[in-house]
Design a protein around this motif. Structure first.
Motif, PDB file in Angstrom:
ATOM      1  N   ILE A   1       0.841  -1.207   0.000  1.00  6.71           N
ATOM      2  CA  ILE A   1       0.000   0.000   0.000  1.00  6.71           C
ATOM      3  C   ILE A   1       0.871   1.251   0.000  1.00  6.71           C
ATOM      4  N   LEU A   2       1.924   1.248   0.834  1.00  4.44           N
ATOM      5  CA  LEU A   2       2.792   2.429   0.914  1.00  4.44           C
ATOM      6  C   LEU A   2       3.565   2.646  -0.381  1.00  4.44           C
ATOM      7  N   ASP A   3       3.758   1.581  -1.144  1.00  5.21           N
ATOM      8  CA  ASP A   3       4.440   1.723  -2.443  1.00  5.21           C
ATOM      9  C   ASP A   3       3.501   2.222  -3.521  1.00  5.21           C
ATOM     10  N   GLY A   4       2.249   2.525  -3.127  1.00 10.88           N
ATOM     11  CA  GLY A   4       1.288   3.086  -4.087  1.00 10.88           C
ATOM     12  C   GLY A   4       0.531   2.045  -4.870  1.00 10.88           C
ATOM     13  N   LYS A   5       0.598   0.797  -4.443  1.00 14.41           N
ATOM     14  CA  LYS A   5      -0.106  -0.268  -5.150  1.00 14.41           C
ATOM     15  C   LYS A   5      -1.374  -0.630  -4.380  1.00 14.41           C
ATOM     16  N   GLN A   6      -2.272  -1.305  -5.050  1.00 17.92           N
ATOM     17  CA  GLN A   6      -3.542  -1.685  -4.452  1.00 17.92           C
ATOM     18  C   GLN A   6      -3.495  -3.126  -3.968  1.00 17.92           C
ATOM     19  N   CYS A   7      -4.048  -3.335  -2.768  1.00 18.11           N
ATOM     20  CA  CYS A   7      -4.253  -4.685  -2.253  1.00 18.11           C
ATOM     21  C   CYS A   7      -5.745  -4.959  -2.300  1.00 18.11           C
ATOM     22  N   THR A   8      -6.163  -5.842  -3.163  1.00 16.72           N
ATOM     23  CA  THR A   8      -7.590  -6.042  -3.401  1.00 16.72           C
ATOM     24  C   THR A   8      -8.320  -6.600  -2.185  1.00 16.72           C
ATOM     25  N   HIS A   9      -7.602  -7.315  -1.307  1.00 20.54           N
ATOM     26  CA  HIS A   9      -8.271  -7.900  -0.136  1.00 20.54           C
ATOM     27  C   HIS A   9      -8.309  -6.940   1.045  1.00 20.54           C
ATOM     28  N   ILE A  10      -7.885  -5.698   0.820  1.00 21.83           N
ATOM     29  CA  ILE A  10      -7.883  -4.690   1.883  1.00 21.83           C
ATOM     30  C   ILE A  10      -8.742  -3.515   1.426  1.00 21.83           C
ATOM     31  N   SER A  11      -9.565  -3.040   2.336  1.00 17.59           N
ATOM     32  CA  SER A  11     -10.515  -1.992   1.978  1.00 17.59           C
ATOM     33  C   SER A  11      -9.815  -0.680   1.634  1.00 17.59           C
ATOM     34  N   LYS A  12     -10.550   0.154   0.874  1.00 15.19           N
ATOM     35  CA  LYS A  12     -10.019   1.454   0.470  1.00 15.19           C
ATOM     36  C   LYS A  12      -9.778   2.337   1.695  1.00 15.19           C
ATOM     37  N   GLU A  13     -10.653   2.194   2.717  1.00 14.43           N
ATOM     38  CA  GLU A  13     -10.486   2.992   3.920  1.00 14.43           C
ATOM     39  C   GLU A  13      -9.168   2.653   4.637  1.00 14.43           C
ATOM     40  N   LEU A  14      -8.856   1.367   4.682  1.00 15.29           N
ATOM     41  CA  LEU A  14      -7.597   0.964   5.319  1.00 15.29           C
ATOM     42  C   LEU A  14      -6.395   1.454   4.516  1.00 15.29           C
ATOM     43  N   HIS A  15      -6.552   1.483   3.195  1.00 14.10           N
ATOM     44  CA  HIS A  15      -5.477   2.064   2.383  1.00 14.10           C
ATOM     45  C   HIS A  15      -5.198   3.495   2.828  1.00 14.10           C
ATOM     46  N   GLY A  16      -6.272   4.285   3.020  1.00 10.04           N
ATOM     47  CA  GLY A  16      -6.085   5.666   3.442  1.00 10.04           C
ATOM     48  C   GLY A  16      -5.520   5.781   4.837  1.00 10.04           C
ATOM     49  N   ASP A  17      -5.977   4.885   5.745  1.00  5.24           N
ATOM     50  CA  ASP A  17      -5.454   4.914   7.118  1.00  5.24           C
ATOM     51  C   ASP A  17      -3.948   4.677   7.136  1.00  5.24           C
ATOM     52  N   ILE A  18      -3.527   3.717   6.348  1.00 10.15           N
ATOM     53  CA  ILE A  18      -2.093   3.378   6.354  1.00 10.15           C
ATOM     54  C   ILE A  18      -1.259   4.529   5.805  1.00 10.15           C
ATOM     55  N   HIS A  19      -1.748   5.181   4.757  1.00 13.06           N
ATOM     56  CA  HIS A  19      -0.999   6.323   4.210  1.00 13.06           C
ATOM     57  C   HIS A  19      -0.943   7.466   5.214  1.00 13.06           C
ATOM     58  N   GLN A  20      -2.040   7.730   5.906  1.00 14.73           N
ATOM     59  CA  GLN A  20      -2.040   8.796   6.903  1.00 14.73           C
ATOM     60  C   GLN A  20      -1.090   8.465   8.053  1.00 14.73           C
ATOM     61  N   LEU A  21      -1.126   7.221   8.520  1.00 13.61           N
ATOM     62  CA  LEU A  21      -0.229   6.815   9.612  1.00 13.61           C
ATOM     63  C   LEU A  21       1.230   6.900   9.185  1.00 13.61           C
ATOM     64  N   HIS A  22       1.487   6.590   7.931  1.00 14.10           N
ATOM     65  CA  HIS A  22       2.869   6.669   7.438  1.00 14.10           C
ATOM     66  C   HIS A  22       3.382   8.099   7.474  1.00 14.10           C
TER      67      HIS A  22
END
Length: 1690
Positions: free
Chosen positions: A405-426
């Motif tokens: 996710i941090l490398d800018g790629k999508q993980c299909t088994h992970i929700s879009k909201e979690l993608h945003g959470d991880i980027h914000q936490l990073h």
């Protein structure tokens, strides 16, 4: 068990080995307070049996470490004990040296001790097993005695296991058995069984040993008993089991813990009252793949303009009540242990942890939730909040998921909201990391893609960093909160900073380079220094040391910079561990760091609770309560705080928690590192890999390298002893004072050929470009320099700083004006490629010398594998690459026996044999071990590149070499060159290895490894190839093809050794594959000995077989028996020889009338004269029988060495030939071909470089009687043809290109020599040669059927197989063995073979076994009675008498001590006026030892010298010459060390050439001789000066030395046989120079010194020699006894 110890106590007044240690803490504290400079409180690290290092505790200690030498000074202490040490000697101070003598001041100043030395006098606290009375230790077998075992945990260096049953039941094989016990129900030890050890698996045994006791008057080591054993060291599973036992990993839970777990699991509802309900929040976990013990979860949400970051830690304290079953067991365990790739040993019961505590997705859990508020600039605002909560994780992510996710790629088994959470936490955690670490946030750890079993975080570094920063944030907050709330009960995680002195020293050592280490950017190291690339200026760049960058890394980095891939370039440039100097600086930094530990907060001030590593003022562990009991304790305190309660525990309890948890944490860390190391070793055992390593440091014995790929395991630093590199001269050290950097120059001398007859072209600079300009004869004197930067490019610091600053800037765009790497000015003789090939089949025949300079930061390529060592797989270097085409195989140089052959297990000592097969089964393996050991120690190997090898099976194979190729390069295999192979050689079946081979074939790593390498960022920093390394034994060498040399080839069949890996598929193919091959030449002596032993079963060897088996000896034939009994043959009718005394007469009668006789001849008893008489008398008998028509018979006289045979030959000529003329037995002296070639050199002669051969030559006095000179005399059958060819050879040697020699000429020449030798031998009655040469083909052919008698002189110096060579080769019918097994024994290279009996001579074995056929001579005529007194008493049971002789009768020198036992009226020798003086003196000299690192012509490895003793020896020699006019040839200097001998000779030459001194002249150089004790046997001189060499200061001398201590510190001087020889060479006077205190540790020397003290013969260095008398002249009369005068002398 303690009550049962009485059964192991034995009566007796054994001397107490240890002084009782003071244990009263008050007394010890008073000593430290009253004498702070003398007594220090220390932590003890036991390094070995006789060495420990005590680390001084306290911040302001005057010394950091104290070295403790000797077991008695270490005392009955254990590893990690807290002790009080008394200082004995400070560094850089001279102790116990004779430096008051002005002449010795310079030598003394050359060596000072840089260590502080001390002695343990008090015990404050035992940290290991303090709560266990009889702990169980896991041990490996001792090196020499199997009853002394080595604990793997190193709690004590050795433990003495009970073995009385072994000694009683197996007295002759006690070292082959171990007694195993069992503990009965009442605690008694009971015998269970005896285990017979498999000698080939000694490194795989691990024994479970129970510690019993340690009594001061018992064994020097603790007493224990073996309870069981395991086979380990073979694979990961076995090693893991051993690690688990070694580190005491917990297994089953106790019943009360199990019962409480069941009870807790039955509780259905969580106690949610008063908990914040966060189940609706988006909370998730990030952990390693497969994790089930999830302690922490995270979340983030927005509240207006702020971000709320939640850290949620499972509330284990709410589940597990304190003081009950589960809690008590968790406290005992302390931590969870994670075996690599195995199920963990959890702190909490697994079901309880997973079903009640682990934050698994979808499961409701109690937690502590911490909320941190951040603004839109990612800055933390306000105070954090903490609440007890009820949570439910929505997702379990892996680090790989988060990084994707941090490398800018999508993980299909992970929700879009979690993608945003991880980027914000990073974004938030990146700011936290930047604030905490500054630029060091860009640091990237290096991970070798070939080692996936090591934790790989570099590919997920941002994901790991995200979690790490949040955990640090939480732990720091909890620490601050609870530290103020519970100032006396809080548990803190502390990491003390290094001392300012250490930091300053590090800065000074690393210089401006310290600012370029990315991992340390922003680190405040001193009040005025912050490490940063921005802080490098001209002032701290005073040392302009270039940066070295690996070539491939630099190419990739430059390409990334040019392409604008800044992120990837940054990771590559800021990965410290792939940059040599940065990695070393980091490594040195980490070595300084203290170990973090738990401390109770009570009484701690600011610096005491600081965490230096994390840069936090106060810190604790809170976030892993399922895995660490420390976190569980802190959780309970947080509950107390939130509830407004006082702490649930006391300060004392917390202090005890800390002690237990520190111990558990240390065990956990050691176990997990051990697991990783074991897994890596297991992988490398199956698949060796090549590693880029960085030279770190060097000392006189070894070089240390860092291996960045292995930074996570203990073996990331490895020591490479110089001895395994087989360098040809001592390491040459130098220091760059500007850079404050040491370097070492290593030199090799090798013959290296290419089967194609070519040399490389292209970018590589080969050796031939330099040496091609020089003649072959001059090549060996020139040192080529190997390019030290083959793998790196140099860069200036200025350019590297430019790159770093550019990468640290915010702009991510391509860089222009990228600096080039610095251009290096290559040395004139610098090469990239080693070869003796000059191209077009032109070669250099002699070994070529090349050198390599090694310095810190230099990159070396090493291939690593693993071998069993002390019960566990251990990484080992197996290949050391010098250049692209040349490597040193350290496997066969380090352990030649295990590598090349199978170790023997059967002893031959004092054995009797019943058959030839039994005899061969016992002796052949020992000879093979000795041959292998000698091969690994030789520098005569030949390396050939590009040899085609075909494997016919997995073990058997062959290769072919052109006969012309081998002839042109003087290559022989199996002792045969192409032109010396005979037809019968190809028919005989060889039953033993002829030579050994080291085979190397470069291969690609397996496809999965190559794939991982190619996908890795660090692919340029690792190698994708390895070398298949195997060893083999040559079984057959045959000549194939046409008879012409151009069409013929050698076919060599071999078998791989048992330790060799499976061949690669290419070699198994019918077409084979090309390999590099090193031919390891086997000793001709061992090869001959094995050949002769195999011929024992032949007809005609009846006597030899009887001698070998130790069975009944056949009777002598009637003719010889009758003549032998006639009295006229019992004495030589000549006045030139002394009359026989009684024992000599008995010996001669026995020898003449028996088929076998043994004559024991102690020093000076005339055994040489007896041997010469036997030659004469046997000749008379043979002549008589020949006159009766019964054929001509000859006598073969042999000895162990050329020197011993030459001595007899010259005595024979002097005593017989000069008196008898033509009636004298016709004698011929046969030398080896090596010596003959020195007199008559041949092109392409024996070019193998064998150390120690340079002194061998034909004795000038024997020239006219030497076989190789006789066959060239005018009138001899082949003389003209031989000399004609030699004239051609002489021209070729001068101008090889102008006058080339053909192989046909060489073959013709060898044939002529063989025929001439065979013909000449037929005409001689007495043949004198060495035992080894007696087995040569020419001597066998020339004497076939004619040798009747064989006499072996000095037979006790020959190994039994060596002594059997002449007996089998000649099929003699009458054998006389002369020797003295109480003098020198056989010299054996392989200690294991010696221990099994190879060092027992045939003479000793037969002398002990036979009760007849042996005579002991008992009267000596050489030595003064006072000199003889001690050897007679100590070595011969006072049975060696002194006969009157003019050899020692002379007016005594005036300085001899007066005999206190002189009695003029006694009427015997002691009452003779000539014995009023005692002609022996001991001079007590306390010098410093200097030890050779490797074996060279100067001496063997570990050979020792002593400069102070050399000065004293020269003083005594000068004293004898002036003023006492002793003629120098009558004085011999002796020493047991070649290194000392060579230094004395150099000092003699220096003094004789020094015109400023007036004692020695330039002519004296040729008159003074120095010998080793070994080479002196058989010699005698008027005066002998013996230098014992070994020396230690008094504080290092062990008052109760063990055998191992004496082996290490006394060496040869404890060898009774050598001492006997050394003391019995002098006729009129003996001077001994040595360290009296050290020598007194040996019982023989102690008795000698006691006698010398009693007789006032011991002098200090200041007392002797005394000042010379004022111009007094003492004319000396030195008797030159003529042969006629010898009558009364022997």
């Amino acid at each position: 068990m303690e009550e049962q110890l009485q059964q192991y106590e034995r009566p007796g007044n054994r001397e107490c080995r240890y002084t009782e240690l003071e244990t009263n803490e008050s007394n010890l504290k008073k000593l430290q307070k009253d004498f702070p400079d003398k007594y220090k409180r220390c932590h003890l690290n036991v390094k070995s049996s006789h060495k420990a290092v005590a680390t001084v505790l306290g911040k302001h200690a005057s010394c950091a470490e104290i070295q403790i030498d000797g077991r008695s000074r270490i005392g009955r202490t254990f590893m990690d004990d807290e002790v009080v040490v008394e200082l004995l000697a400070e560094p850089n101070k001279h102790q116990d040296r004779n430096d008051t003598v002005s002449s010795m001041t310079k030598a003394t100043q050359a060596s000072v001790d840089k260590y502080t030395h001390g002695e343990v006098i008090g015990l404050l606290k035992t940290n290991r097993f303090s709560d266990v009375q009889h702990p169980e230790l896991f041990c490996t077998l001792g090196e020499h005695e199997t009853y002394l075992m080595w604990p793997l945990c190193k709690t004590v260096p050795k433990i003495h296991v009970l073995h009385d049953g072994v000694k009683k039941n197996f007295p002759d094989e006690a070292n082959n058995y171990v007694e195993i016990f069992q503990v009965s129900d009442d605690g008694c030890l009971q015998h269970r069984k005896f285990l017979k050890l498999n000698k080939s698996m000694m490194h795989q045994y691990v024994f479970r040993v129970v510690y019993i006791t340690w009594r001061s008057n018992k064994s020097i080591y603790p007493l224990g008993a073996v309870l069981g054993f395991y086979f380990a060291g073979r694979d990961y599973a076995g090693g893991l089991e051993l690690l688990a036992m070694q580190h005491r990993l917990p297994t089953l839970y106790p019943p009360d813990a199990v019962a409480q777990t069941d009870q807790l699991l039955q509780e259905e509802n969580l106690p949610a009252d008063g908990k914040e309900d966060l189940r609706a929040k988006r909370i998730f976990t990030i952990d390693p793949k497969g994790s089930r013990d999830l302690d922490d979860a995270i979340s983030i949400w927005r509240e207006g303009v702020y971000f709320i970051v939640g850290v949620h830690i499972t509330d284990v304290a709410a589940i597990v009540p304190p003081g009950e079953g589960v809690d008590l067991e968790a406290r005992r365990r302390g931590v969870t242990f994670y075996p690599h790739l195995r199920k963990p040993h959890t702190m909490l019961p697994e079901d309880l942890g997973e079903k009640r505590c682990s934050l698994l997705p979808g499961q409701e859990r109690l937690a502590f939730s911490f909320f941190f508020t951040f603004n839109q600039k990612w800055t933390q605002i306000g105070d954090p909040e903490v609440q007890r909560s009820l949570i439910k994780s929505v997702k379990q992510l892996t680090y790989a998921d988060a990084q994707t996710i941090l490398d800018g790629k999508q993980c299909t088994h992970i929700s879009k909201e979690l993608h945003g959470d991880i980027h914000q936490l990073h974004r938030i955690t990146s700011r936290l990391k930047e604030n905490r670490q500054k630029h060091s946030k860009f640091f990237v750890p290096f991970e070798d893609p070939r080692l996936p079993d090591l934790e790989q975080i570099a590919d997920h570094v941002q994901a790991h960093s995200l979690i790490e920063e949040l955990m640090i944030l939480t732990n720091t907050f909890v620490a601050k909160k609870l530290r103020s709330r519970f100032p006396s009960e809080m548990l803190l995680r502390c990491h003390q900073a290094c001392s300012m002195e250490e930091l300053t020293e590090w800065m000074e050592k690393e210089g401006s380079l310290s600012h370029l280490v990315m991992q340390l950017q922003g680190r405040q190291v001193t009040p005025n220094t912050c490490l940063s690339v921005e802080n490098v200026n001209s002032r701290n760049q005073a040392r302009k040391q270039d940066i070295t960058v690996m070539t491939n890394v630099w190419k990739r980095l430059r390409r990334l910079l040019e392409d604008g891939e800044i992120s990837e370039a940054r990771r590559l440039a800021f990965m410290d561990s792939i940059h040599p100097l940065q990695h070393l600086a980091t490594s040195h930094w980490m070595e300084m760091m203290e170990r973090a530990e738990y401390k109770c907060s009570h009484g701690l001030n600011g610096p005491d609770h600081h965490h230096f590593g994390l840069n936090q003022d106060v810190y604790t562990h809170f976030t892993s309560p399922m895995r660490r009991y420390a976190d569980l304790h802190v959780q309970r305190l947080l509950h107390n705080d939130l509830d407004g309660q006082s702490a649930y525990c006391t300060t004392k309890e917390v202090t005890e928690f800390c002690r237990q948890l520190n111990s558990a944490k240390q065990r956990q860390t050691a176990f997990q590192k051990g697991c990783l190391a074991l897994k890596v070793a297991d992988d490398l055992q199956r698949q060796p890999l090549v590693f880029r390593t960085f030279v770190n440091a060097m000392d006189t014995e070894k070089m240390t390298v860092c291996i960045p790929s292995l930074i996570k395991i203990p073996d990331h630093k490895m020591e490479i002893p110089f001895s395994v590199l087989r360098i040809c001269s001592q390491p040459d050290f130098s220091t760059d004072t500007a850079l404050k950097q040491d370097s070492v120059c290593l030199v090799w001398s090798k013959r290296h050929f290419d089967n194609r007859g070519t040399c490389p072209s292209g970018d590589l600079i080969p050796m031939w470009k330099h040496i091609g300009r020089k003649s072959d004869s001059k090549v060996s004197s020139v040192d080529m320099t190997i390019n030290p930067d083959q793998l790196t490019v140099p860069m200036t610091q200025k350019d590297w700083i430019w790159i770093m600053k550019a990468l640290l800037s915010k702009e991510n765009k391509a860089l222009s004006n990228i600096p080039e790497h610095a251009k290096k000015n290559r040395a004139e003789m610098e090469v990239d490629y080693v070869s003796s090939e000059k191209g077009d089949n032109a070669v250099l025949l002699r070994p070529v010398r090349y050198k390599k300079v090694n310095k810190p930061g230099q990159v070396l390529q090493l291939q690593l594998s693993a071998e069993p060592h002390k019960g566990i797989l251990k990484l080992q270097v197996e290949l050391f690459q010098l250049v692209h085409n040349a490597s040193i195989c350290t496997k066969h140089t380090r352990n030649p026996v295990q590598t090349l052959t199978a170790p023997a297990t059967r002893t031959t000592r004092d054995q009797q044999f019943t058959s030839c097969s039994e005899y061969l089964q016992a002796w052949m393996p020992l000879l093979e071990m000795e041959a292998a050991a000698g091969t690994g120690d030789t520098d005569s190997s030949v390396t050939i590149d590009y040899v085609k090898v075909i494997m016919t099976t997995e073990k058997m194979g062959y290769f072919c070499l052109s006969a012309k190729f081998c002839t042109d390069r003087c290559i022989s295999i199996g002792g045969k060159s192409p032109d010396s192979i005979r037809a019968e050689d190809t028919k005989n079946k060889v039953l033993f290895p002829l030579d050994y081979l080291c085979l190397r074939s470069q291969q690609e790593c397996p496809a999965p490894l190559v794939s991982r390498i190619q996908q890795s960022l660090t692919r340029e920093a690792v190698d994708s190839h390895f070398t298949w390394l195997a060893h083999a034994s040559v079984l057959a060498v045959t000549l194939k093809g046409s008879k012409s040399e151009d069409g013929a080839h050698l076919k060599v069949n071999f078998i791989l050794s048992p330790s060799s890996p499976k061949p690669p598929d290419q070699l198994m193919d019918k077409d084979g594959a090309r390999v590099t091959m090193e031919i390891l030449t086997k000793s001709e002596v061992e090869r001959l000995a094995q050949e002769m032993l195999l011929r024992l079963k032949e007809d005609g060897c009846e006597l030899a077989r009887s001698i070998a088996y130790g069975s009944d000896i056949p009777e002598l034939d009637e003719d010889h028996y009758k003549l032998g009994r006639e009295s006229k043959y019992h004495e030589v009718p000549m006045q030139s020889l002394p009359r026989n005394n009684k024992r000599q007469r008995e010996a001669i009668q026995q020898a003449l009338s028996s088929s076998l006789s043994l004559i024991l001849g102690p020093p000076g008893t005339g055994k040489t004269y007896t041997g010469i008489k036997l030659i004469y008398l046997f000749t008379q008998i043979n002549r008589q029988l020949m006159a009766e028509g019964k054929g001509m018979k000859s006598i073969l006289f042999c000895g162990p060495s050329n020197k011993s045979v030459d001595h007899v030959a010259k005595s024979f000529l002097k005593l017989l030939r000069d008196r008898l003329g033509e009636d004298c037995p016709k004698m011929v002296r046969v030398y080896s071909s090596t010596i003959e070639t020195k007199d008559y050199p041949v092109p392409r002669g024996d070019l193998r470089s064998r150390r120690g051969m340079h002194d061998l030559s034909c004795d000038k006095k024997l020239k006219q009687f030497s076989l190789h000179h006789l066959i060239r005399k005018d009138g001899k059958m082949y003389a003209d043809d031989i000399t004609k060819l030699e004239r051609e050879f002489a021209k070729s040697l001068r101008s090889p290109d102008q006058f080339p020699v053909t192989s046909k000429q060489l073959k013709t020449y060898r044939t002529l020599l063989f025929k001439a030798s065979v013909e000449e031998l037929k005409h001689h009655e007495v043949i004198l040669t060495t035992c080894a040469v007696a087995g040569s083909q020419r001597l066998i052919e020339g004497t076939r059927g004619r040798v009747f008698q064989v006499i072996i002189d000095e037979c006790a110096m020959c190994s039994e197989p060596q002594a059997m060579i002449p007996l089998v080769a000649t099929q003699a019918k009458q054998v006389v063995l002369i020797g003295d097994h109480k003098q020198l024994r056989p010299v054996i290279t392989c200690q294991a073979a010696a221990d099994l009996g190879l060092d027992q001579s045939l003479f000793e074995r037969l002398f002990k076994r036979f009760h007849r056929n042996k005579v002991s001579l008992d009267t000596q005529y050489r030595m003064h009675p006072q000199i003889c007194a001690f050897p007679s008493y100590k070595f011969y049971g006072e049975n060696l008498k002194t006969g009157f002789s003019r050899l020692w009768q002379d007016k005594p020198l005036p300085f001899w001590p007066t005999n206190p036992d002189y009695n003029p009226g006694a009427g015997d020798l002691t009452g003779d006026p000539a014995n009023v003086a005692i002609p022996h003196i001991f001079v007590d000299v306390r010098g410093d030892e200097e030890t050779l690192t490797v074996t060279t012509d100067e001496g063997n490895e570990r050979s020792t010298s002593n400069a102070l003793e050399i000065e004293k020896v020269m003083e005594i020699l000068g004293f004898l010459k002036e003023p006492f006019c002793v003629h120098l040839p009558y004085v011999r200097i002796l020493t047991q060390y070649n290194a000392q001998r060579n230094k004395i000779l150099k000092d003699i030459a220096k003094k004789c050439d020094d015109r400023s001194q007036h004692v020695f002249t330039s002519n004296d150089k040729d008159l003074i001789d120095v010998s080793t004790v070994v080479s002196s046997q058989g010699g005698e001189w008027d005066y002998v000066i013996l230098s014992t060499v070994r020396s230690l200061p008094s504080y290092k001398i062990e008052p109760n030395p063990t055998l191992g201590w004496k082996r290490q510190n006394l060496g040869f001087i404890t060898d009774r046989n050598q001492v006997n020889v050394a003391l019995t060479r002098a006729k009129k006077g003996l001077f001994i120079v040595g360290n009296a205190d050290l020598l007194s540790c040996d019982p023989v020397w102690k008795d000698l010194l006691d006698m010398y003290w009693h007789k006032d013969c011991v002098f200090s260095a200041e007392e002797f020699p005394p000042p010379p008398p004022a111009r007094a002249h003492h004319p000396r009369r030195h008797n030159h006894l003529s042969a006629s005068e010898n009558r009364d002398e022997v």
